[in-house]
Scaffold this active site. Sequence first.
Site, PDB file in Angstrom:
ATOM      1  N   GLY A   1       0.863  -1.182   0.000  1.00 27.19           N
ATOM      2  CA  GLY A   1       0.000   0.000   0.000  1.00 27.19           C
ATOM      3  C   GLY A   1       0.896   1.228   0.000  1.00 27.19           C
ATOM      4  O   GLY A   1       1.528   1.534   1.013  1.00 27.19           O
TER       5      GLY A   1
ATOM      6  N   GLY B   1       1.302   4.333   3.892  1.00 29.91           N
ATOM      7  CA  GLY B   1       2.423   3.508   3.425  1.00 29.91           C
ATOM      8  C   GLY B   1       3.640   4.350   3.057  1.00 29.91           C
ATOM      9  O   GLY B   1       4.770   4.046   3.447  1.00 29.91           O
TER      10      GLY B   1
ATOM     11  N   ASP C   1       2.305  -1.566  -4.497  1.00 25.65           N
ATOM     12  CA  ASP C   1       0.895  -1.191  -4.674  1.00 25.65           C
ATOM     13  C   ASP C   1       0.412  -1.844  -5.957  1.00 25.65           C
ATOM     14  O   ASP C   1       1.178  -2.488  -6.682  1.00 25.65           O
ATOM     15  CB  ASP C   1       0.748   0.347  -4.745  1.00 25.65           C
ATOM     16  CG  ASP C   1      -0.607   0.823  -4.242  1.00 25.65           C
ATOM     17  OD1 ASP C   1      -1.635   0.444  -4.852  1.00 25.65           O
ATOM     18  OD2 ASP C   1      -0.654   1.575  -3.254  1.00 25.65           O
TER      19      ASP C   1
ATOM     20  N   ARG D   1     -10.952   5.787   5.643  1.00 25.15           N
ATOM     21  CA  ARG D   1     -12.282   6.315   5.967  1.00 25.15           C
ATOM     22  C   ARG D   1     -12.541   7.627   5.221  1.00 25.15           C
ATOM     23  O   ARG D   1     -11.630   8.408   4.993  1.00 25.15           O
ATOM     24  CB  ARG D   1     -12.365   6.655   7.462  1.00 25.15           C
ATOM     25  CG  ARG D   1     -12.301   5.489   8.353  1.00 25.15           C
ATOM     26  CD  ARG D   1     -11.948   5.912   9.768  1.00 25.15           C
ATOM     27  NE  ARG D   1     -13.117   6.337  10.520  1.00 25.15           N
ATOM     28  CZ  ARG D   1     -13.056   6.726  11.793  1.00 25.15           C
ATOM     29  NH1 ARG D   1     -11.910   6.777  12.424  1.00 25.15           N
ATOM     30  NH2 ARG D   1     -14.140   7.071  12.430  1.00 25.15           N
TER      31      ARG D   1
ATOM     32  N   ARG E   1     -14.616   2.933  11.125  1.00 24.91           N
ATOM     33  CA  ARG E   1     -13.617   1.982  10.636  1.00 24.91           C
ATOM     34  C   ARG E   1     -14.309   0.687  10.215  1.00 24.91           C
ATOM     35  O   ARG E   1     -13.908   0.029   9.274  1.00 24.91           O
ATOM     36  CB  ARG E   1     -12.581   1.708  11.725  1.00 24.91           C
ATOM     37  CG  ARG E   1     -11.755   2.933  12.123  1.00 24.91           C
ATOM     38  CD  ARG E   1     -10.806   2.596  13.256  1.00 24.91           C
ATOM     39  NE  ARG E   1     -10.020   3.738  13.711  1.00 24.91           N
ATOM     40  CZ  ARG E   1     -10.426   4.605  14.644  1.00 24.91           C
ATOM     41  NH1 ARG E   1     -11.613   4.480  15.196  1.00 24.91           N
ATOM     42  NH2 ARG E   1      -9.642   5.604  15.018  1.00 24.91           N
TER      43      ARG E   1
ATOM     44  N   ASN F   1     -11.972  -4.235   2.866  1.00 22.79           N
ATOM     45  CA  ASN F   1     -10.579  -4.353   3.289  1.00 22.79           C
ATOM     46  C   ASN F   1     -10.207  -5.786   3.682  1.00 22.79           C
ATOM     47  O   ASN F   1      -9.044  -6.177   3.547  1.00 22.79           O
ATOM     48  CB  ASN F   1     -10.278  -3.370   4.422  1.00 22.79           C
ATOM     49  CG  ASN F   1     -10.090  -1.950   3.878  1.00 22.79           C
ATOM     50  OD1 ASN F   1     -10.129  -1.740   2.673  1.00 22.79           O
ATOM     51  ND2 ASN F   1      -9.891  -0.994   4.762  1.00 22.79           N
TER      52      ASN F   1
ATOM     53  N   ASN G   1      -7.615  -0.833   8.267  1.00 21.53           N
ATOM     54  CA  ASN G   1      -8.782  -0.849   9.159  1.00 21.53           C
ATOM     55  C   ASN G   1      -9.935  -1.678   8.619  1.00 21.53           C
ATOM     56  O   ASN G   1     -10.019  -1.880   7.412  1.00 21.53           O
ATOM     57  CB  ASN G   1      -9.286   0.598   9.344  1.00 21.53           C
ATOM     58  CG  ASN G   1      -8.589   1.289  10.493  1.00 21.53           C
ATOM     59  OD1 ASN G   1      -8.329   0.691  11.521  1.00 21.53           O
ATOM     60  ND2 ASN G   1      -8.315   2.568  10.315  1.00 21.53           N
TER      61      ASN G   1
ATOM     62  N   ARG H   1      -1.640  10.365  20.374  1.00 19.80           N
ATOM     63  CA  ARG H   1      -2.672  11.421  20.325  1.00 19.80           C
ATOM     64  C   ARG H   1      -3.026  11.883  21.743  1.00 19.80           C
ATOM     65  O   ARG H   1      -3.131  13.083  22.003  1.00 19.80           O
ATOM     66  CB  ARG H   1      -3.920  10.873  19.618  1.00 19.80           C
ATOM     67  CG  ARG H   1      -3.716  10.748  18.119  1.00 19.80           C
ATOM     68  CD  ARG H   1      -4.935  10.181  17.420  1.00 19.80           C
ATOM     69  NE  ARG H   1      -4.748  10.229  15.967  1.00 19.80           N
ATOM     70  CZ  ARG H   1      -5.347   9.437  15.098  1.00 19.80           C
ATOM     71  NH1 ARG H   1      -6.198   8.518  15.522  1.00 19.80           N
ATOM     72  NH2 ARG H   1      -5.123   9.560  13.813  1.00 19.80           N
TER      73      ARG H   1
ATOM     74  N   HIS I   1      -9.076  -0.659  18.350  1.00 22.58           N
ATOM     75  CA  HIS I   1      -8.844   0.629  17.668  1.00 22.58           C
ATOM     76  C   HIS I   1     -10.179   1.158  17.157  1.00 22.58           C
ATOM     77  O   HIS I   1     -10.456   1.188  15.972  1.00 22.58           O
ATOM     78  CB  HIS I   1      -7.860   0.420  16.513  1.00 22.58           C
ATOM     79  CG  HIS I   1      -7.436   1.695  15.842  1.00 22.58           C
ATOM     80  ND1 HIS I   1      -7.003   2.793  16.540  1.00 22.58           N
ATOM     81  CD2 HIS I   1      -7.384   2.047  14.532  1.00 22.58           C
ATOM     82  CE1 HIS I   1      -6.689   3.756  15.690  1.00 22.58           C
ATOM     83  NE2 HIS I   1      -6.925   3.326  14.460  1.00 22.58           N
TER      84      HIS I   1
HETATM   85  P1  NAI Z   1      -4.676   5.313   0.838  1.00 21.76           P
HETATM   86  O1  NAI Z   1      -5.919   5.213   0.025  1.00 21.76           O
HETATM   87  O2  NAI Z   1      -3.886   6.572   0.756  1.00 21.76           O
HETATM   88  O3  NAI Z   1      -3.692   4.115   0.463  1.00 21.76           O
HETATM   89  C1  NAI Z   1      -4.125   2.802   0.393  1.00 21.76           C
HETATM   90  C2  NAI Z   1      -3.372   2.155  -0.753  1.00 21.76           C
HETATM   91  O4  NAI Z   1      -3.677   0.764  -0.762  1.00 21.76           O
HETATM   92  C3  NAI Z   1      -3.760   2.719  -2.140  1.00 21.76           C
HETATM   93  O5  NAI Z   1      -2.615   3.258  -2.772  1.00 21.76           O
HETATM   94  C4  NAI Z   1      -4.290   1.510  -2.887  1.00 21.76           C
HETATM   95  O6  NAI Z   1      -3.984   1.503  -4.285  1.00 21.76           O
HETATM   96  C5  NAI Z   1      -3.589   0.363  -2.130  1.00 21.76           C
HETATM   97  N1  NAI Z   1      -4.210  -0.918  -2.361  1.00 21.76           N
HETATM   98  C6  NAI Z   1      -5.527  -1.223  -2.389  1.00 21.76           C
HETATM   99  N2  NAI Z   1      -5.701  -2.522  -2.682  1.00 21.76           N
HETATM  100  C7  NAI Z   1      -4.452  -3.056  -2.841  1.00 21.76           C
HETATM  101  C8  NAI Z   1      -3.974  -4.351  -3.159  1.00 21.76           C
HETATM  102  N3  NAI Z   1      -4.798  -5.368  -3.385  1.00 21.76           N
HETATM  103  N4  NAI Z   1      -2.636  -4.514  -3.269  1.00 21.76           N
HETATM  104  C9  NAI Z   1      -1.780  -3.496  -3.053  1.00 21.76           C
HETATM  105  N5  NAI Z   1      -2.179  -2.247  -2.749  1.00 21.76           N
HETATM  106  C10 NAI Z   1      -3.515  -2.035  -2.646  1.00 21.76           C
HETATM  107  O7  NAI Z   1      -5.080   4.998   2.358  1.00 21.76           O
HETATM  108  P2  NAI Z   1      -4.238   5.353   3.670  1.00 21.76           P
HETATM  109  O8  NAI Z   1      -4.667   6.663   4.188  1.00 21.76           O
HETATM  110  O9  NAI Z   1      -2.815   5.090   3.412  1.00 21.76           O
HETATM  111  O10 NAI Z   1      -4.810   4.255   4.684  1.00 21.76           O
HETATM  112  C11 NAI Z   1      -4.527   2.891   4.473  1.00 21.76           C
HETATM  113  C12 NAI Z   1      -5.283   2.025   5.481  1.00 21.76           C
HETATM  114  O11 NAI Z   1      -4.768   2.257   6.791  1.00 21.76           O
HETATM  115  C13 NAI Z   1      -6.784   2.325   5.568  1.00 21.76           C
HETATM  116  O12 NAI Z   1      -7.500   1.125   5.738  1.00 21.76           O
HETATM  117  C14 NAI Z   1      -6.887   3.189   6.831  1.00 21.76           C
HETATM  118  O13 NAI Z   1      -8.172   3.141   7.420  1.00 21.76           O
HETATM  119  C15 NAI Z   1      -5.844   2.534   7.693  1.00 21.76           C
HETATM  120  N6  NAI Z   1      -5.342   3.362   8.785  1.00 21.76           N
HETATM  121  C16 NAI Z   1      -5.085   2.711   9.963  1.00 21.76           C
HETATM  122  C17 NAI Z   1      -4.539   3.386  11.020  1.00 21.76           C
HETATM  123  C18 NAI Z   1      -4.188   2.656  12.263  1.00 21.76           C
HETATM  124  O14 NAI Z   1      -3.822   3.292  13.244  1.00 21.76           O
HETATM  125  N7  NAI Z   1      -4.264   1.335  12.306  1.00 21.76           N
HETATM  126  C19 NAI Z   1      -4.294   4.836  10.946  1.00 21.76           C
HETATM  127  C20 NAI Z   1      -4.547   5.411   9.652  1.00 21.76           C
HETATM  128  C21 NAI Z   1      -5.060   4.681   8.611  1.00 21.76           C
HETATM  129  C1  2OP Z   2      -7.018   6.766  12.556  1.00 22.05           C
HETATM  130  O1  2OP Z   2      -7.186   6.501  13.759  1.00 22.05           O
HETATM  131  C2  2OP Z   2      -8.559   6.135  10.777  1.00 22.05           C
HETATM  132  O2  2OP Z   2      -7.505   4.489  12.100  1.00 22.05           O
HETATM  133  C3  2OP Z   2      -7.365   5.743  11.537  1.00 22.05           C
HETATM  134  O3  2OP Z   2      -6.587   7.860  12.158  1.00 22.05           O
END
Ligand code: NAI
Ligand code: 2OP
Length: 334
Positions: A12, A17, A36, A96, A102, A109, A134, A165, A189
């Site tokens: 990702g 990422g 990706d 989101r 989430r 996802n 998520n 945070r 989370h």
């Molecule tokens: P984003 O949309 O910027 O990036 C996600 C990437 O995943 C995209 O570039 C997309 O092309 C890629 N992707 C989708 N399907 C794929 C596959 N089959 N193979 C390879 N790549 C693939 O999203 P962002 O902001 O980077 O968030 C990513 C995830 O992390 C989301 O699910 C978000 O909710 C989660 N997240 C979790 C947090 C945590 O604390 N655990 C905090 C922030 C985000």
């Molecule tokens: C966050 O807490 C959405 O999990 C993501 O920012």
Amino acid sequence: MASGRKKVSVIGAGNVGATVAFHIAQQGYADVVLLDLPDDLTLEKPRKTGSMATGKALDLNQASPIVGYSSRIKGTSDYADMAASDVVVITSGRPRSPGMSREDLLAVNADIVASVAAQAVRVSPAAVYIVVSNPLDAMCHVALKATSLPASRVIGQAGVLDSTRYRNYIAEAVGVAVEDIQAYVLGGHGDQMVPIRSLTTIGGIPVQQWVESGKLTEEQLQKIEDDTRQGGGILTGLIGTSAWYAPGVATAEMVEAVLLDRKRILATTILLTGEYGVSDLYFGVPALLGAAGAEEVYDLSRLVRLTPTELAGIEDSAKKVRVTVDSLRSLGKL
Ligand code: NAI
Ligand code: 2OP
């Protein structure tokens, strides 16, 4: 990209990422593979000539002469490039949008995480996997199933972010350096995560003492706890998608703990096997992170005197996570 450095693969190449990749590269101890899809969402743009991962990797490498790092970043959509990684970070999936929880991301996802984890483990069976996508706790279950690895090597990032945070809000309210706030936010989370007030200290002094001496009011602390629980939603409302700087560095902190065998005790989402009275559920608790992944788990409900509110919060949060994991099962995805 042959070098003596360790290898971290980040699946990702989106906001989170790429931030993880940038932070790790800046430390200089690992090369990074950023993977990706070949046809990511930007493909529809008319002048696009290749994959986003390749472009972001080139951009990150071009930053290195100024920042001064020798780590190399490779963008790819080919899993062969991530063979023999030491750590694999899974950020692929939908983020989101405002108003979404989430849990709204569950089905879409789950398919993405299952697919990428299964492909990754074929080429990197010895890695430690850190899940970020998520809904986080449920996605850890998906990754565990898809990889069939020991649970100690499939862990999730949430608590480091939620705790940072909380620490930041407290530091701003009290006017103390962020580094001097020690705190854990545990549990799932989600909006029922549990700030552990009884273990929160400011300069080593329990936060409750600061309340009793009037330097922080009970109302301020309650608002900080509410804002922490709503942390992801507040940012999504402001930005229009979920946050990435703090999530990215929180994840990089866990990567470093594993990669350098640092034996850090960090709030980590791990599979509980009876700790806190919870079994067979991924949940955020303090764990010792080293080269083998989650090497030890600390059951605070036995080790220290948590308040009845904290214990009830942990129980409620676990129930909420279990509902999400059960709905994944009823969708046939576990
Ligand atoms: P984003 O949309 O910027 O990036 C996600 C990437 O995943 C995209 O570039 C997309 O092309 C890629 N992707 C989708 N399907 C794929 C596959 N089959 N193979 C390879 N790549 C693939 O999203 P962002 O902001 O980077 O968030 C990513 C995830 O992390 C989301 O699910 C978000 O909710 C989660 N997240 C979790 C947090 C945590 O604390 N655990 C905090 C922030 C985000
Ligand atoms: C966050 O807490 C959405 O999990 C993501 O920012």
